[in-house]
Design a protein around this motif. Structure first.
Motif, short mmCIF file in Angstrom:
data_model
loop_
_atom_site.label_atom_id
_atom_site.label_comp_id
_atom_site.label_asym_id
_atom_site.label_seq_id
_atom_site.Cartn_x
_atom_site.Cartn_y
_atom_site.Cartn_z
N PHE A 1 9.54 2.03 -12.06
CA PHE A 1 9.21 2.31 -10.67
C PHE A 1 8.50 1.12 -10.03
CE2 PHE A 1 7.10 4.35 -7.16
CZ PHE A 1 7.92 5.41 -6.81
N ARG A 2 7.44 0.63 -10.71
CA ARG A 2 6.66 -0.50 -10.19
C ARG A 2 7.52 -1.76 -10.07
NH1 ARG A 2 2.64 1.48 -14.36
NH2 ARG A 2 1.18 2.81 -13.21
N ASN A 3 8.35 -1.96 -11.07
CA ASN A 3 9.20 -3.16 -11.05
C ASN A 3 10.20 -3.11 -9.91
OD1 ASN A 3 10.35 -5.64 -12.35
ND2 ASN A 3 12.14 -4.29 -12.57
N PHE A 4 10.73 -1.90 -9.61
CA PHE A 4 11.73 -1.77 -8.56
C PHE A 4 11.15 -2.16 -7.20
CE2 PHE A 4 13.62 0.77 -5.14
CZ PHE A 4 14.93 0.33 -5.21
N PHE A 5 9.90 -1.75 -6.89
CA PHE A 5 9.31 -2.00 -5.58
C PHE A 5 8.58 -3.35 -5.49
CE2 PHE A 5 9.61 2.68 -5.38
CZ PHE A 5 10.32 2.79 -4.19
N ASP A 6 8.61 -4.12 -6.53
CA ASP A 6 7.94 -5.42 -6.50
C ASP A 6 8.59 -6.32 -5.43
OD1 ASP A 6 6.05 -7.37 -7.97
OD2 ASP A 6 7.98 -8.44 -7.87
N ARG A 7 7.74 -6.84 -4.48
CA ARG A 7 8.28 -7.63 -3.37
C ARG A 7 8.97 -8.90 -3.83
NH1 ARG A 7 5.45 -10.00 0.31
NH2 ARG A 7 3.51 -10.09 -0.88
N THR B 1 0.83 -1.20 0.00
CA THR B 1 0.00 0.00 0.00
C THR B 1 0.87 1.25 0.00
OG1 THR B 1 -1.67 -1.19 1.25
CG2 THR B 1 -1.87 1.21 1.19
N TYR B 2 1.94 1.18 0.78
CA TYR B 2 2.85 2.33 0.83
C TYR B 2 3.52 2.55 -0.52
CZ TYR B 2 6.73 5.32 2.19
OH TYR B 2 7.64 6.36 2.27
N THR B 3 3.98 1.47 -1.15
CA THR B 3 4.62 1.63 -2.47
C THR B 3 3.62 2.14 -3.49
OG1 THR B 3 4.22 -0.69 -3.01
CG2 THR B 3 6.33 -0.14 -1.98
N GLN C 1 19.67 -2.25 -3.31
CA GLN C 1 18.93 -1.85 -4.50
C GLN C 1 18.65 -0.35 -4.44
OE1 GLN C 1 17.83 -4.25 -7.05
NE2 GLN C 1 19.48 -5.25 -5.92
N SER C 2 18.80 0.35 -5.56
CA SER C 2 18.59 1.81 -5.56
C SER C 2 17.84 2.24 -6.81
CB SER C 2 19.94 2.53 -5.48
OG SER C 2 20.75 2.19 -6.59
N PHE C 3 17.12 3.36 -6.65
CA PHE C 3 16.31 3.89 -7.75
C PHE C 3 16.08 5.38 -7.48
CE2 PHE C 3 12.23 4.75 -9.90
CZ PHE C 3 12.52 4.26 -11.15
N GLU D 1 7.22 5.08 -19.16
CA GLU D 1 8.27 4.07 -19.05
C GLU D 1 8.98 4.14 -17.70
OE1 GLU D 1 9.82 7.51 -21.63
OE2 GLU D 1 8.01 6.31 -21.40
N ILE D 2 9.06 5.35 -17.12
CA ILE D 2 9.65 5.49 -15.80
C ILE D 2 8.76 4.83 -14.75
CG2 ILE D 2 10.48 7.11 -14.05
CD1 ILE D 2 12.18 7.03 -16.54
N LEU D 3 7.45 4.99 -14.91
CA LEU D 3 6.52 4.36 -13.97
C LEU D 3 6.63 2.85 -14.00
CD1 LEU D 3 3.24 6.48 -14.21
CD2 LEU D 3 4.68 6.13 -12.21
N ASP D 4 6.84 2.31 -15.19
CA ASP D 4 7.02 0.85 -15.29
C ASP D 4 8.26 0.41 -14.52
OD1 ASP D 4 4.76 0.60 -16.82
OD2 ASP D 4 5.82 0.67 -18.75
#
Length: 569
Positions: free
Chosen positions: A104-110, A84-86, A124-126, A99-102
């Motif tokens: 973004f979502r991939n980076f925070f995927d558990r 929920t936070y992500t 991991q960094s973004f 494309e940045i949002l994609d």
């Protein structure tokens, strides 16, 4: 009874051990959490907290956020899951590109983060732009430090958020300064490369023809021809040096106007005299038109106006064929501004002309449209740059009209203040010049500390019939003047930079002599200081004129003639 007691004691011990193990686990977790927080602090975090990725939950419930306040994450997000936070962070970043949002979502995927831990990729960094809780655009960096709870086997992470916005803003001026410095450095290197080439060309001619003279001393015609070419190359070299120095000084921003009383009739006559040799050499016809001028007496920077007109005429002469004409027109235009008039100076030729495409780059340093080997026109490519800089310094403007094969027209407009009390149509205020033969026998005191310069001045002036007296510095010159009879010296040629007493100090001392006739003797500065400020300073200390080195015998003779004429009248 004994057996029951033993079993009860054993149970209590086991419970105590379990309790101690639980406490130890909590202490160990606290230790590990402290270590993680230390990492966060070392990362200069603005927000940090721990997350159990395996269970999708926060380990701690409170965290400092980007706005500087501390929140309970459960209350803030209305939900406990980490995802929920992500999702909230993703909402803050919705203004970014798809494309940045994609990413973004991939980076925070558990699941991805857990796999990263298993592969040993523990950091991991973004980075991404977001809008924070109080509506500010911020550049955030997300750093996830992955680890594992050794008791439960859960994969955990320290979630660190850094704010790079201020750092970026502080870097931008530095980058701009660096880029500007690189541009300036590149321009300087190009300037040095170009000026090196332009200087070496006439130097090569001077050195080469000097050697040819040595090997052809018995051939008078060749010696005369080589001497003439050396002279032309020397003039070209002097022009390059003058223009280069002027451009450099202009770009430094330290140049100021040296305005004073100026008579446009005298100025145009001075321009004509200066350009006469060049005009005659190429058999060009110069047509002057001042019929549209009513007020000749103005306040202006005499030298810079003259330099602008001489540069434009020099340019026109270079690109005109023998027998063609050049027009120099001065026009006064009425304006609704009492005490001022607008003057337009036009230099027009019917030479080779300029293409429309090149006019845009015409005033850039070292730019030339033609090939000098084809047109025969030599020069540094700095003349028009100097012209534009000077015109802009005088708050004027310059326009160009040209067409290939049909000539060019340069128009300079200047707003000049009128001198008070002048009579309109008063074209000539300078008085008649002395006849050339009256200069012969005039006695000149040459004040010069350099032996070579003294020898040259003595030779040039002596060959024109002047009587020469010499002084090595200002102190000696002052004593010679003090001890001379009034009228003994007709004029003094005064160097500026000298030991013991310089030219300015000497001039002031002469002007303060008790004998008024001696105090009023004509003094002409003869100096390598050739900028407008140098001319102005010479006038302010009481000199009658300022003539720059190297010496031009004809030009110096005209200045002496003009100064003596003013004193006679």
């Amino acid at each position: 009874m004994g057996t029951e007691f033993k079993e009860d004691a054993t149970q209590q011990i086991n419970n105590k051990v379990a309790e101690l193990e639980e406490i130890n686990q909590e202490l160990r977790s606290a230790y590990l959490r402290e270590a993680q927080y230390k990492k966060a602090i070392l990362h200069d975090a603005v927000t940090f907290f721990e997350v159990n990725l395996s269970k999708d939950s926060f380990i701690d419930e409170t965290s400092q956020m980007i706005d500087g306040k501390v929140y309970n994450l459960f209350e803030f997000m209305n939900s406990k899951p980490f995802e929920t936070y992500t999702g909230y962070i993703e909402f803050c970043a919705l203004g970014t590109e798809p494309e940045i949002l994609d990413e973004f979502r991939n980076f925070f995927d558990r699941d991805r983060l857990i796999q990263c831990y298993e592969k040993g990729e523990l950091e991991q960094s973004f980075e991404s732009w977001i809008t924070d809780a109080i509506g500010r655009k911020r550049l955030c960096g997300y750093i996830l430090l992955l680890g594992k709870n050794e008791y439960t086997g859960d994969v955990i992470t320290l979630f660190v958020v850094k704010d790079y916005t201020e750092q970026l803003e502080s870097q931008n001026p530095l980058k701009a300064d660096l880029q500007q410095a690189e541009t300036v450095n590149q321009a300087r290197n190009e300037f040095l490369s170009n000026i090196s080439h332009e200087i070496r060309t006439p130097l090569n001619a001077i050195i080469g023809y000097t050697e040819l003279i040595k090997s052809n001393l018995s051939d008078a015609d060749k010696v005369e021809e080589y001497n003439e070419k050396i002279h032309r190359s020397g003039e070209q070299l002097l022009s390059i040096v003058n223009e280069s120095l002027e451009v450099t000084r202009m770009e430094s921003g330290k140049v100021t106007l040296a305005e004073g009383k100026c008579h446009l009739g005298d100025l145009i006559a001075d321009v004509e005299r200066t350009m006469k040799s060049e005009i005659d050499t190429k058999s060009i016809r110069l047509l002057l038109d001042k019929t549209m001028v009513s007020h000749y007496a103005v306040i202006a920077d005499y030298l810079r106006v003259k330099e602008v007109l001489c540069q434009l005429l020099d340019n026109a002469i270079k690109y005109s064929k023998p027998g063609e004409y050049i027009n120099l027109t001065v026009e006064e235009q009425d304006i609704d501004f009492p005490g001022f008039s607008k003057y337009r100076f036009t230099v027009e030729d019917n030479g080779i002309g300029i293409s429309e495409e090149f006019i845009e780059n015409l005033f850039e340093p070292f730019t030339r449209e033609d090939n000098p080997s084809k047109s025969g026109a030599m020069g540094s490519g700095l003349g028009l740059t100097v012209v534009k800089n000077m015109v802009e310094l005088m708050d004027g403007n310059i326009r160009v009209e040209s067409e290939p094969g049909k000539g060019s027209k340069f128009m300079v407009s200047l707003l000049l203040k009128l001198q008070a009390g002048q009579n309109p149509e008063d074209e000539n205020q300078s008085g008649s010049l002395l006849d050339k033969d009256t200069l012969e026998g005039k006695r000149i005191l040459v004040v010069e500390d350099n032996e070579v310069n003294m020898e040259i001045a003595e030779g040039l002036l002596g060959s024109q019939g002047f009587l020469i007296d010499k002084a090595e510095n200002g102190s000696i010159a002052l004593e010679k003047v003090k001890n001379s009879a009034p009228g003994y010296y007709d004029v003094i040629l005064m160097d500026i930079q000298m030991p013991v007493m310089n030219g300015h100090e000497t001039t002031k001392a002469i002007r303060q002599l008790e004998n008024k006739q001696l105090a009023q003797i004509p003094i002409i500065a003869l100096s390598a200081n050739a900028f407008a400020e140098d001319y102005q300073e010479s006038m302010e200390v009481g000199m009658d004129a300022h003539f720059p080195k190297p010496l031009d015998a004809g030009g110096l003779q005209e200045v002496i003639r003009s100064v003596l004429s003013r004193h006679r009248s």
